[in-house]
Scaffold this motif. Structure first.
Motif, short mmCIF file in Angstrom:
data_model
loop_
_atom_site.label_atom_id
_atom_site.label_comp_id
_atom_site.label_asym_id
_atom_site.label_seq_id
_atom_site.Cartn_x
_atom_site.Cartn_y
_atom_site.Cartn_z
N VAL A 1 41.23 22.60 50.33
CA VAL A 1 40.75 21.25 50.64
C VAL A 1 39.24 21.18 50.49
O VAL A 1 38.69 20.19 49.97
N GLY A 2 38.53 22.24 50.92
CA GLY A 2 37.08 22.26 50.79
C GLY A 2 36.63 22.18 49.34
O GLY A 2 35.67 21.47 49.01
N ILE A 3 37.32 22.89 48.46
CA ILE A 3 36.98 22.84 47.04
C ILE A 3 37.19 21.43 46.49
O ILE A 3 36.35 20.89 45.75
N LEU A 4 38.31 20.80 46.84
CA LEU A 4 38.61 19.44 46.35
C LEU A 4 37.58 18.44 46.86
O LEU A 4 37.09 17.59 46.10
N VAL A 5 37.25 18.51 48.14
CA VAL A 5 36.28 17.58 48.72
C VAL A 5 34.91 17.77 48.08
O VAL A 5 34.23 16.80 47.71
N ALA A 6 34.48 19.03 47.95
CA ALA A 6 33.17 19.30 47.36
C ALA A 6 33.09 18.79 45.93
O ALA A 6 32.06 18.23 45.51
N LEU B 1 32.62 25.76 58.24
CA LEU B 1 31.36 26.52 58.18
C LEU B 1 31.11 27.04 56.76
O LEU B 1 29.97 27.03 56.28
N LEU B 2 32.18 27.51 56.10
CA LEU B 2 32.02 27.98 54.73
C LEU B 2 31.61 26.83 53.80
O LEU B 2 30.76 26.99 52.93
N ALA B 3 32.25 25.67 54.00
CA ALA B 3 31.94 24.52 53.16
C ALA B 3 30.50 24.07 53.33
O ALA B 3 29.87 23.59 52.39
N ARG B 4 29.97 24.22 54.53
CA ARG B 4 28.59 23.81 54.81
C ARG B 4 27.58 24.90 54.47
O ARG B 4 26.37 24.70 54.60
N GLY B 5 28.08 26.04 54.03
CA GLY B 5 27.17 27.13 53.70
C GLY B 5 26.53 27.78 54.91
O GLY B 5 25.52 28.47 54.79
N MET B 6 27.13 27.57 56.09
CA MET B 6 26.55 28.10 57.33
C MET B 6 27.01 29.53 57.63
O MET B 6 26.49 30.17 58.53
N VAL B 7 28.00 29.99 56.88
CA VAL B 7 28.49 31.35 57.08
C VAL B 7 29.00 31.86 55.75
O VAL B 7 29.46 31.09 54.90
N ARG B 8 28.87 33.16 55.53
CA ARG B 8 29.35 33.78 54.31
C ARG B 8 30.46 34.77 54.67
O ARG B 8 30.40 35.43 55.71
N LEU B 9 31.45 34.83 53.82
CA LEU B 9 32.60 35.69 54.08
C LEU B 9 33.07 36.31 52.77
O LEU B 9 33.23 35.60 51.76
N ALA C 1 34.06 36.48 46.29
CA ALA C 1 34.16 35.23 47.02
C ALA C 1 34.62 34.13 46.08
O ALA C 1 33.91 33.17 45.82
N PRO C 2 35.86 34.23 45.57
CA PRO C 2 36.30 33.31 44.54
C PRO C 2 36.59 31.92 45.03
O PRO C 2 36.63 30.99 44.25
N LEU C 3 36.83 31.75 46.33
CA LEU C 3 37.29 30.47 46.80
C LEU C 3 36.29 29.72 47.65
O LEU C 3 36.57 28.64 48.12
N THR C 4 35.12 30.30 47.91
CA THR C 4 34.23 29.71 48.88
C THR C 4 33.68 28.38 48.41
O THR C 4 32.93 28.31 47.45
N PRO C 5 34.02 27.26 49.07
CA PRO C 5 33.43 25.98 48.72
C PRO C 5 32.03 25.89 49.28
O PRO C 5 31.70 26.56 50.27
N VAL C 6 31.19 25.06 48.68
CA VAL C 6 29.81 24.95 49.10
C VAL C 6 29.48 23.49 49.35
O VAL C 6 30.24 22.60 49.02
N PRO C 7 28.32 23.21 49.96
CA PRO C 7 27.95 21.83 50.25
C PRO C 7 27.95 20.98 48.99
O PRO C 7 27.70 21.46 47.89
N HIS C 8 28.19 19.66 49.18
CA HIS C 8 28.36 18.78 48.04
C HIS C 8 27.08 18.61 47.24
O HIS C 8 27.13 18.22 46.07
N HIS C 9 25.93 18.92 47.81
CA HIS C 9 24.70 18.74 47.07
C HIS C 9 24.36 19.96 46.21
O HIS C 9 23.37 19.97 45.52
N ALA C 10 25.21 21.01 46.30
CA ALA C 10 24.94 22.23 45.55
C ALA C 10 25.79 22.27 44.29
O ALA C 10 26.76 21.55 44.14
N ASP C 11 25.40 23.14 43.37
CA ASP C 11 26.14 23.32 42.13
C ASP C 11 27.21 24.37 42.35
O ASP C 11 26.94 25.54 42.52
N LEU C 12 28.47 23.94 42.33
CA LEU C 12 29.55 24.86 42.63
C LEU C 12 29.64 25.97 41.60
O LEU C 12 29.93 27.11 41.91
N SER C 13 29.41 25.65 40.33
CA SER C 13 29.54 26.69 39.32
C SER C 13 28.52 27.79 39.50
O SER C 13 28.79 28.95 39.24
N HIS C 14 27.33 27.43 39.99
CA HIS C 14 26.31 28.46 40.23
C HIS C 14 26.74 29.37 41.35
O HIS C 14 26.60 30.60 41.27
#
Length: 314
Positions: free
Chosen positions: A19-24, A166-174, A296-309
């Motif tokens: 869901v995080g990937i889709l939303v981002a 937290l992962l989607a917001r980039g507040m934690v790394r896993l 970390a193949p699945l980690t979604p990131v904040p919407h203002h970031a470049d997911l591919s990077h």
């Protein structure tokens, strides 16, 4: 509670990451207008999983004991099959999941089928929800401690939602490769235990020969134990040393699928599953690349970031 907590955490985090990937992605391409439809799909998937759980829980009351055991055993087999498939599916498709999901969104938007977004959200979460419901229901039937099992599952799901946010917001790394590797190994062991209990249910229902059938070998007026009990008697009976309802028995059953009294068919099914599926799972871990993109193949990131990077290999 620990076993169901880990299952809720593992399965819930998979759904949360999807869901995080889709939303981002929808935010990145500036299509926030279709986000409500995505959430409708997610909500329908959750409602389906809860509905299936309710039907399984309350629908069984009107059935005979044999029918309950038969349905319980068959559904446990379905749960084992789904869990096994999902374990290897995650190993195979984790690195390409982001690209696949984004491609589905692109196709739905390009064809004007905005309700396709509802379907994407529904399918992405429904398979996790149904798998979790069947697995938890099977474990509740085997444990007999419904409140603790359900509480553990709810805590695990809540932790998954928080961790996913937290992962989607980039507040934690896993390190998701390590996380899904360890939890996947745990699920292999849990699935073997559920398989063993499914065999027990089917034997009690009379669908499979065993200690409860006329084929059971009798020694001294009771069902034979050990070598004399092969193949339809008891493989062992440690009830005198480990009480079936004791905390130790519950811990062993939740972790390695051990029951104080197990039939030969149960032991054989458990051993074969661990030998075949466990070996394939370990080999699958060894084939995974060690580069950073795989960690970390699945980690979604904040919407203002470049997911591919952030995904590295994309």
């Amino acid at each position: 509670m620990l076993a169901t907590f880990l299952i809720g955490l593992r399965e819930g985090l998979e759904a949360a990451l999807v869901v995080g990937i889709l939303v981002a992605y929808l935010r990145r391409i500036d299509r926030r207008d279709v986000l409500p439809r995505l959430w409708i799909g997610v909500g329908l998937a959750v409602a389906l999983a809860v509905g299936i759980g309710a039907i399984l829980t309350f629908g069984a009351y009107a059935l005979t004991f044999e029918a309950q055991e038969l349905i319980g055993g068959l559904l446990s087999l379905v749960a084992v099959g789904m869990v096994t498939w999902m374990i290897f599916w995650m190993q195979k498709t984790a690195r390409t999941m982001k690209k696949t999901l984004e491609g589905g969104v692109d196709r739905a938007l390009a064809t004007g089928g905005l309700w396709g977004i509802v379907l994407i959200g529904f399918v992405s979460v429904a398979r996790e929800g149904i798998e979790t419901t069947l697995l938890l229901w099977s474990m509740v039937q085997s444990f007999g401690d419904t409140p603790s099992a359900l509480l553990g599952a709810l805590l695990g799901l809540a932790a998954a939602v928080i961790l996913g946010w937290l992962l989607a917001r980039g507040m934690v790394r896993l390190d998701l490769r390590v996380f899904f590797g360890w939890t996947g190994g745990f699920l292999v062991i849990v699935a073997a235990g559920v398989l063993a209990y499914a065999i027990h249910d089917l034997q009690e229902a009379g669908a499979l020969p065993g200690p409860f059938s006329a084929l059971a070998p009798i020694v001294g007026g009771t069902v034979a134990v050990g070598a004399a009990g092969f193949p339809f008697g008891w493989a062992f009976d440690l009830s005198a040393a480990i009480a079936p309802g004791s905390p130790l028995a519950a811990i062993l059953q939740a972790t390695v699928g051990f029951m104080p009294q197990m039939s030969w068919l149960q032991v054989i099914a458990w051993a074969l599953y661990m030998a075949v599926v466990g070996t394939l799972f370990v080999r699958g871990l060894g084939r995974r690349p060690a580069r950073a993109s795989a960690s970390a193949p699945l980690t979604p990131v904040p919407h203002h970031a470049d997911l591919s990077h952030h995904q590295g290999a994309s």
